[in-house]
Design a protein around this motif. Structure first.
Motif, PDB file in Angstrom:
ATOM      1  N   ALA A 152       0.840  -1.197   0.000  1.00  0.00           N
ATOM      2  CA  ALA A 152       0.000   0.000   0.000  1.00  0.00           C
ATOM      3  C   ALA A 152       0.878   1.251   0.000  1.00  0.00           C
ATOM      4  N   GLU A 153       0.252   2.380  -0.277  1.00  0.00           N
ATOM      5  CA  GLU A 153       0.978   3.648  -0.330  1.00  0.00           C
ATOM      6  C   GLU A 153       1.732   3.896   0.981  1.00  0.00           C
ATOM      7  N   GLY A 154       3.008   4.193   0.855  1.00  0.00           N
ATOM      8  CA  GLY A 154       3.819   4.472   2.031  1.00  0.00           C
ATOM      9  C   GLY A 154       4.488   3.253   2.628  1.00  0.00           C
ATOM     10  N   ILE A 155       4.159   2.059   2.116  1.00  0.00           N
ATOM     11  CA  ILE A 155       4.731   0.810   2.623  1.00  0.00           C
ATOM     12  C   ILE A 155       5.711   0.265   1.588  1.00  0.00           C
ATOM     13  N   SER A 156       6.922  -0.052   2.017  1.00  0.00           N
ATOM     14  CA  SER A 156       7.913  -0.613   1.108  1.00  0.00           C
ATOM     15  C   SER A 156       7.904  -2.134   1.187  1.00  0.00           C
ATOM     16  N   LEU A 157       8.531  -2.755   0.196  1.00  0.00           N
ATOM     17  CA  LEU A 157       8.660  -4.211   0.225  1.00  0.00           C
ATOM     18  C   LEU A 157       9.429  -4.649   1.469  1.00  0.00           C
ATOM     19  N   ASP A 158      10.452  -3.902   1.844  1.00  0.00           N
ATOM     20  CA  ASP A 158      11.217  -4.250   3.040  1.00  0.00           C
ATOM     21  C   ASP A 158      10.351  -4.184   4.289  1.00  0.00           C
ATOM     22  N   ASP A 159       9.430  -3.215   4.341  1.00  0.00           N
ATOM     23  CA  ASP A 159       8.500  -3.142   5.477  1.00  0.00           C
ATOM     24  C   ASP A 159       7.654  -4.409   5.560  1.00  0.00           C
ATOM     25  N   LEU A 160       7.159  -4.865   4.398  1.00  0.00           N
ATOM     26  CA  LEU A 160       6.364  -6.088   4.371  1.00  0.00           C
ATOM     27  C   LEU A 160       7.185  -7.285   4.822  1.00  0.00           C
ATOM     28  N   ARG A 161       8.403  -7.381   4.310  1.00  0.00           N
ATOM     29  CA  ARG A 161       9.261  -8.516   4.654  1.00  0.00           C
ATOM     30  C   ARG A 161       9.549  -8.568   6.153  1.00  0.00           C
ATOM     31  N   ARG A 162       9.939  -7.444   6.710  1.00  0.00           N
ATOM     32  CA  ARG A 162      10.311  -7.418   8.130  1.00  0.00           C
ATOM     33  C   ARG A 162       9.108  -7.749   9.016  1.00  0.00           C
ATOM     34  N   THR A 163       7.952  -7.227   8.654  1.00  0.00           N
ATOM     35  CA  THR A 163       6.752  -7.506   9.448  1.00  0.00           C
ATOM     36  C   THR A 163       6.356  -8.969   9.332  1.00  0.00           C
ATOM     37  N   THR A 164       6.402  -9.505   8.116  1.00  0.00           N
ATOM     38  CA  THR A 164       6.065 -10.917   7.904  1.00  0.00           C
ATOM     39  C   THR A 164       7.018 -11.826   8.658  1.00  0.00           C
ATOM     40  N   ASP A 165       8.323 -11.561   8.552  1.00  0.00           N
ATOM     41  CA  ASP A 165       9.332 -12.366   9.243  1.00  0.00           C
ATOM     42  C   ASP A 165       9.093 -12.386  10.745  1.00  0.00           C
ATOM     43  N   ALA A 166       8.841 -11.220  11.304  1.00  0.00           N
ATOM     44  CA  ALA A 166       8.671 -11.126  12.756  1.00  0.00           C
ATOM     45  C   ALA A 166       7.443 -11.904  13.222  1.00  0.00           C
ATOM     46  N   LEU A 167       6.352 -11.821  12.477  1.00  0.00           N
ATOM     47  CA  LEU A 167       5.143 -12.547  12.855  1.00  0.00           C
ATOM     48  C   LEU A 167       5.324 -14.054  12.699  1.00  0.00           C
ATOM     49  N   LEU A 168       6.015 -14.483  11.647  1.00  0.00           N
ATOM     50  CA  LEU A 168       6.280 -15.909  11.461  1.00  0.00           C
ATOM     51  C   LEU A 168       7.142 -16.449  12.597  1.00  0.00           C
ATOM     52  N   ASP A 169       8.179 -15.719  12.950  1.00  0.00           N
ATOM     53  CA  ASP A 169       9.069 -16.162  14.024  1.00  0.00           C
ATOM     54  C   ASP A 169       8.343 -16.220  15.362  1.00  0.00           C
ATOM     55  N   ALA A 170       7.325 -15.379  15.524  1.00  0.00           N
ATOM     56  CA  ALA A 170       6.556 -15.366  16.775  1.00  0.00           C
ATOM     57  C   ALA A 170       5.493 -16.458  16.807  1.00  0.00           C
ATOM     58  N   GLY A 171       5.363 -17.232  15.714  1.00  0.00           N
ATOM     59  CA  GLY A 171       4.381 -18.310  15.678  1.00  0.00           C
ATOM     60  C   GLY A 171       2.963 -17.849  15.394  1.00  0.00           C
ATOM     61  N   ALA A 172       2.807 -16.738  14.689  1.00  0.00           N
ATOM     62  CA  ALA A 172       1.466 -16.208  14.412  1.00  0.00           C
ATOM     63  C   ALA A 172       0.665 -17.167  13.548  1.00  0.00           C
ATOM     64  N   GLU A 173      -0.590 -17.371  13.910  1.00  0.00           N
ATOM     65  CA  GLU A 173      -1.481 -18.180  13.083  1.00  0.00           C
ATOM     66  C   GLU A 173      -1.823 -17.408  11.821  1.00  0.00           C
ATOM     67  N   ILE A 174      -2.237 -18.163  10.774  1.00  0.00           N
ATOM     68  CA  ILE A 174      -2.401 -17.560   9.456  1.00  0.00           C
ATOM     69  C   ILE A 174      -3.447 -16.450   9.453  1.00  0.00           C
ATOM     70  N   GLY A 175      -4.536 -16.601  10.213  1.00  0.00           N
ATOM     71  CA  GLY A 175      -5.559 -15.562  10.239  1.00  0.00           C
ATOM     72  C   GLY A 175      -5.039 -14.266  10.821  1.00  0.00           C
ATOM     73  N   ASP A 176      -4.238 -14.384  11.876  1.00  0.00           N
ATOM     74  CA  ASP A 176      -3.650 -13.193  12.492  1.00  0.00           C
ATOM     75  C   ASP A 176      -2.647 -12.542  11.541  1.00  0.00           C
ATOM     76  N   LEU A 177      -1.797 -13.366  10.939  1.00  0.00           N
ATOM     77  CA  LEU A 177      -0.804 -12.843   9.999  1.00  0.00           C
ATOM     78  C   LEU A 177      -1.478 -12.080   8.865  1.00  0.00           C
ATOM     79  N   ASN A 178      -2.546 -12.662   8.337  1.00  0.00           N
ATOM     80  CA  ASN A 178      -3.211 -12.042   7.192  1.00  0.00           C
ATOM     81  C   ASN A 178      -4.003 -10.804   7.565  1.00  0.00           C
ATOM     82  N   ALA A 179      -4.491 -10.721   8.792  1.00  0.00           N
ATOM     83  CA  ALA A 179      -5.180  -9.493   9.219  1.00  0.00           C
ATOM     84  C   ALA A 179      -4.249  -8.296   9.117  1.00  0.00           C
ATOM     85  N   VAL A 180      -2.971  -8.526   9.394  1.00  0.00           N
ATOM     86  CA  VAL A 180      -1.982  -7.455   9.260  1.00  0.00           C
ATOM     87  C   VAL A 180      -1.691  -7.193   7.791  1.00  0.00           C
ATOM     88  N   ARG A 181      -1.397  -8.274   7.031  1.00  0.00           N
ATOM     89  CA  ARG A 181      -0.990  -8.091   5.641  1.00  0.00           C
ATOM     90  C   ARG A 181      -2.091  -7.439   4.793  1.00  0.00           C
TER      91      ARG A 181
END
Length: 441
Positions: A152-181
């Motif tokens: 989205a506007e104002g969000i970089s690919l690196d922002d997406l990557r870092r947020t996704t990585d952090a949630l995956l490492d924290a064991g986020a369930e797919i519904g929670d992960l996708n609510a953010v994405r």
């Protein structure tokens, strides 16, 4: 047909051989060529998708767009059904092949890549040009959330990557992960349907989500979204994730009402949208059950919706094996107990692991001698490993302390790989979550 590397060594007992045969049948049943052949056909000018029909006499253009781990196979199957009636198409997938009418673009999973962004931009261009007499066939398969990034506007690919990585490492369930994405993207959370309106959209869905929640599968590009910016914020807080400043700023502005929410169930963009779930976890479970029955086993489907921490869910399956052995409940032995769903594995160390690896090793520590367990991620890649899963029995673990140390270091496959237990298939071309086969002799 999917192949299992080193299957002769893995199938060292009749129970192991049965478990692997059930796994193979389950994965094969969910492969796109078989699923599309069973679900999609053309009869003159009438296209049948599941129980729905689409009159192509009123259609000027047919375009195919989408992504996910099964997208390449679905695209090939659709070309076989529709041929040159397809006017344009792009799908993003990890292992792209060659297409006659639909372009295949490489993307990456589970962390989004620049190639995925470029492919998604092409999809946005195609659907933005769709008119009222356009039929958009949207290929929505597991893995699409990462493979179809559209920051989205104002969000970089690196922002997406870092947020996704952090949630995956924290064991986020797919519904929670996708609510953010969904709140960091222009295509997710109904964004594809919004861009395609007023075209007719028919989504061909391969579900990798417990309960087949259409808003969660690939983050719901063509499905209404009930999640909110505020909910996305609460997910980050719950998992203790401190996101990049741009992510926090966007979620702040959204929660304050300064940005429009994703389209909800009452939004008119969905008036000409239909989502068709063509394959899910039960597709694989049912095929595995047929193999077990043909081999003379009693069968029981424990659940197609098992979730939670893998090492904890594994102990429930151990308890079932013990109960079957001791009392014949819920099914008399010899028996095959099946389950599906999606467990998670919180990263605690720097080993080679994944939910199915942790599930198998945790179970192996306590399995009774009568039981064999095989479990895989049906896409062929478990977590961050190159393994699909594992097959274990009471003889797999000889040193329980070493096994527990491996679990503590998130190194399940480091322990199982030396014990003829790791299952390797390579990419399977599908994704309908995990499949588990518990054989009790």
């Amino acid at each position: 047909m999917v192949s299992i590397d080193n299957e002769a060594a893995l199938a060292s007992t009749p129970a192991r051989e049965t478990a692997l045969a059930c796994l193979r049948a389950g994965i094969d049943a969910a492969r796109p060529d078989r699923v599309v052949a069973d679900s999609v056909r053309l009869d003159g000018d009438v296209l049948h998708v599941g129980d729905a029909t689409y009159d192509l006499a009123g259609v000027d253009r047919i375009v195919v767009v989408g992504g996910g781990k099964a997208a390449d196979g679905v695209a090939t199957a659709l070309e076989g059904v529709l041929g040159d009636r397809i006017d344009a198409g792009v799908v993003v997938t990890p292992d792209p092949g060659d297409g006659d009418r639909i372009d295949r673009v490489r993307g990456h999973h589970p962390v989004p890549s620049a190639e995925g962004v470029a492919g998604t931009d092409r999809i946005r261009d195609i659907v933005s040009d769709a008119g009222e007499r356009t039929l958009v066939l949207a290929v929505i398969t597991g893995g699409g959330s990462a493979l179809l990034p559209a920051p989205a506007e104002g969000i970089s690919l690196d922002d997406l990557r870092r947020t996704t990585d952090a949630l995956l490492d924290a064991g986020a369930e797919i519904g929670d992960l996708n609510a953010v994405r969904k709140h960091l993207s222009t295509l997710k959370g109904g964004g594809l349907a919004q861009l395609a309106a007023p075209a007719t959209v028919a989504s061909l869905v391969f579900s990798d989500v417990v309960g087949n929640d259409l808003s969660v599968i690939a983050s719901g590009p063509a499905a209404p979204d009930d999640s909110t910016y505020e909910e996305a914020f609460s997910v980050l807080d719950r998992y203790g994730v401190d996101p990049p400043a741009a992510v926090r700023d966007r979620l702040d502005r959204g929660a304050a009402g300064d940005l429009p929410e994703t389209p909800g169930p009452d939004d008119p963009v969905f008036e000409r949208v239909a989502n068709h779930v063509l394959a899910d976890a039960f597709t694989a479970i049912d095929a595995a059950r047929s193999v077990a029955r043909d081999r003379g086993y009693g069968t029981c489907v424990l659940s197609s919706s098992v979730r939670g921490e893998a090492r904890e869910a594994a102990l429930t399956h151990v308890a079932v094996a013990e109960e079957v052995t001791a009392t014949g409940n819920p099914v008399d032995p010899p028996a095959v107990v099946l389950s599906g769903g999606e467990t998670t594995a919180t990263v605690r160390g720097d080993g080679v692991g994944g939910p199915n690896g942790e599930f198998a090793l945790s179970a192996a520590v306590e399995l009774p001698d009568s039981a064999t367990l095989a479990c895989v991620d049906t896409d062929g890649r478990d977590g961050s490993s190159d393994f699909a899963g594992a097959v274990v029995d009471g003889d797999t673990v000889s040193d329980t302390d070493a096994a527990r140390r491996a679990l503590a270091d998130s190194d399940a496959f480091g322990h199982l790989g030396d014990r003829d237990a790791a299952v390797t298939t390579g990419p399977t071309g599908t994704n309908v979550n995990d499949l588990r086969v518990l054989v009790v002799e």
